[in-house]
Design an enzyme around this catalytic site. Structure first.
Site, short mmCIF file in Angstrom:
data_model
loop_
_atom_site.label_atom_id
_atom_site.label_comp_id
_atom_site.label_asym_id
_atom_site.label_seq_id
_atom_site.Cartn_x
_atom_site.Cartn_y
_atom_site.Cartn_z
N HIS A 198 43.85 21.46 31.73
CA HIS A 198 43.14 21.46 33.01
C HIS A 198 43.27 22.79 33.76
CE1 HIS A 198 42.85 17.37 32.02
NE2 HIS A 198 43.84 16.88 32.74
N ARG A 222 45.07 -2.32 17.44
CA ARG A 222 45.95 -3.20 16.67
C ARG A 222 46.02 -4.62 17.24
NH1 ARG A 222 49.03 1.72 16.61
NH2 ARG A 222 49.32 2.52 14.49
N HIS A 237 38.75 15.91 30.74
CA HIS A 237 37.93 15.22 31.73
C HIS A 237 37.71 16.04 33.00
CE1 HIS A 237 41.93 14.02 33.34
NE2 HIS A 237 41.30 13.96 34.48
N LYS A 281 42.80 14.65 24.69
CA LYS A 281 43.98 15.48 24.78
C LYS A 281 45.23 14.62 24.62
CE LYS A 281 45.10 15.60 29.71
NZ LYS A 281 46.52 15.28 29.65
N GLU A 289 49.62 15.85 42.14
CA GLU A 289 49.61 14.39 42.00
C GLU A 289 50.72 13.80 42.84
OE1 GLU A 289 48.53 13.00 37.72
OE2 GLU A 289 49.87 14.71 37.50
N LYS A 306 33.96 16.80 35.88
CA LYS A 306 33.86 16.58 37.32
C LYS A 306 32.73 17.43 37.91
CE LYS A 306 38.70 15.28 37.98
NZ LYS A 306 38.42 13.92 38.45
N ASP A 348 50.89 18.78 29.72
CA ASP A 348 50.05 17.70 30.23
C ASP A 348 48.91 18.22 31.11
OD1 ASP A 348 49.41 14.92 30.67
OD2 ASP A 348 50.27 15.10 32.67
#
Length: 502
Positions: free
Chosen positions: A257, A62, A195, A165, A233, A199, A252
């Site tokens: 994952h 946008r 993703h 995702k 994390e 890896k 999430d």
């Protein structure tokens, strides 16, 4: 057709595994994902001569930018986030292939302008009507863009759709999105991206298991005591509160994952390494996972604490988060895969934000060896054999074995045999998005999730979330900079086990 500018890096090279000529349209091109991952990945592919010579990129968003403004922003992104030294010649070639289009995703006229621009690039860049549409956009915009792109499919060339995702918010919405996509695209044209599957160390799980005769015979309940998978994390919500409040850790990380790592660890040997064979075996694992009961799952939310010596706020103090938020930032679970190979072997999984260290690991803990000859010789440091796969940040594999301590007498302790990617191959590991973008352009779906995989994952998550609605936990229940709530330790302690310290 006008002459196509030649990629100087391709000159004089023989046949390579490069895609057919194509145009890549990135929806959401003004976002962080394009800046941090997609464009640096495209630049790295260009450096390695893996992009087709007849190639074009169209950024779609946008923001009211010109072609030159978009190129300038992407140049800064490549310089900041790229893994390769900046090369003016490579950038010039990639920049010449790049256009930008400002439009609202729901604007019919704008979508017509995109279709016209792609047709123009077919003539200018020689992309032959081949299209890759990358949807790096919020979930609420997915249906609008899918329908707009689907209705304007060209008669010439092939089309592929990359979907970021989350693919839906629950089982019902995932099925609805799949049904909408299937009106315009076949399953072979859809690439649902996770993703983590790109890896190198995740892919190495397949090589480790199925290319080494020493592991597969003992990869079962008879020799393995349990499996631990950690996705940790140190970051907080990082300005993504609007998304994270809807997702939480369960949607999430756990839904995609985490369950994908479980499937890759537990799957049976495929008959070959084609996309369908590998994904068939992963689906069997997901179908065999039964929903953990309340005693086998723990959720948490971080409070204030310290990360690397720096004070950080709790989740409820993060920008955009309601002060009474009940969104979980941590999930730990004890899972069982109900099949012959894994019956009664627990898979302990945990993921969370603001934990003590950033790491993703898969730990295979083997049964303890009988000790009668060595019981008196064993030190407190002697642990059961363990195979530890470091997915990030220190990519590699470590095997813990018992060894004699030098000196008189028979004293034993655990030592590690380590394989580090950087040291063994003396090269930087490619970013996951490099492999995934290239595979999508090549039409290789091996590292992308299939619709039935996604549905099985959502079925597990929906059952967990339904049980959570019955109670209101006491949040926050762990301090930032720790390894999560006390309940996660208790989950292991009840079984006489503990989370690995490494």
């Amino acid at each position: 057709m006008t002459e196509v500018a030649e990629n100087p890096l391709l000159a004089g090279l023989g046949p390579r595994r490069t895609p057919s000529p194509c145009a890549l349209a990135v929806f959401g091109a003004s976002g962080d994902l394009t800046r941090r991952k997609i464009f640096p990945a495209l630049y790295s592919l260009a450096c390695r001569r893996l992009l087709p010579e007849q190639f074009a990129i169209v950024g779609v968003a946008r923001r009211d930018w010109t072609d030159d403004e978009f190129r300038e922003r992407m140049e800064h992104a490549v310089r900041e986030f790229g893994r390769d030294d900046f090369d003016e010649g490579v950038w010039e070639w990639l920049s010449n292939a790049t256009r930008y289009l400002s439009l609202d995703f729901a604007d019919e006229e704008g979508e017509d302008r995109l279709a016209a621009l792609l047709t123009e690039l077919d003539e200018e860049r020689g992309t032959r009507g081949n299209r890759v549409y990358y949807l790096a956009i919020p979930p609420q915009a997915m249906a609008t863009v899918v329908e707009a792109v689907g209705k304007r499919r060209g008669a010439e060339g092939w089309t592929r759709l990359i979907v970021e995702k989350p693919f839906g918010q629950d089982l019902a919405s995932a099925r609805a999105l799949t049904e909408l996509i299937s009106r315009y695209f076949t399953e072979e044209e859809v690439f649902r991206i996770d993703h983590y599957l790109g890896k190198e160390t995740v892919q190495n799980m397949l090589a480790l298991r199925f290319a080494n005769g020493i592991f597969e015979p003992i990869w079962n309940r008879q020799f393995i005591d349990h499996v631990q998978i950690t996705v940790a994390e140190t970051l907080g919500s990082e300005g993504r509160a609007e998304y994270y409040e809807q997702a939480g850790a369960i949607r999430d990380i756990f839904q995609n994952h985490m369950l994908q790592l479980v499937a890759l660890t537990a799957m049976e040997p495929p008959i070959d390494f084609t996309a369908e064979s590998v994904r068939n075996e992963k689906v069997k694992v997901l179908k065999a996972i039964h929903t953990p009961g309340p005693k086998h799952i723990v959720r948490g939310q971080y409070g204030p604490g310290y990360i690397d010596g720096k004070e950080v706020p709790g989740y409820r103090q993060e920008e955009g988060v309601p002060p009474d938020s009940m969104t979980e930032s941590y999930v730990a679970a004890k899972l069982f895969v109900d099949n012959w190979r894994w019956a009664d072997t627990p898979f302990y999984v945990r993921t969370g934000k603001r934990l003590a260290r950033r790491e993703t690991t898969i730990a295979i803990q083997f049964q303890r060896a009988p000790h009668p000859p060595f019981e008196d010789a064993a030190t407190e440091e002697l642990k059961p054999n363990r195979l530890l796969v470091h997915v990030q940040p220190d990519e590699g594999v470590s095997l813990a074995i018992a060894a004699k301590v030098p000196g008189q007498g028979m004293r034993l302790r655990t030592v590690n045999m380590d394989f580090i990617y950087g040291g063994a191959f003396r090269t930087d590991l490619p970013e996951a998005y490099e492999r995934l973008l290239l595979d999508a352009m090549l039409g290789d779906q091996t590292l992308f999730t299939r619709s039935d995989e996604v549905e099985e994952q959502w079925a597990i998550v929906d059952s967990i979330v339904a049980a959570w609605k019955r109670d209101r936990p006491s949040f926050p229940n762990y301090a930032a900079g720790t390894w999560g709530p006390a309940g996660a330790k208790e989950l292991m302690r009840r079984d006489g086990r503990e989370w690995l310290k490494h």
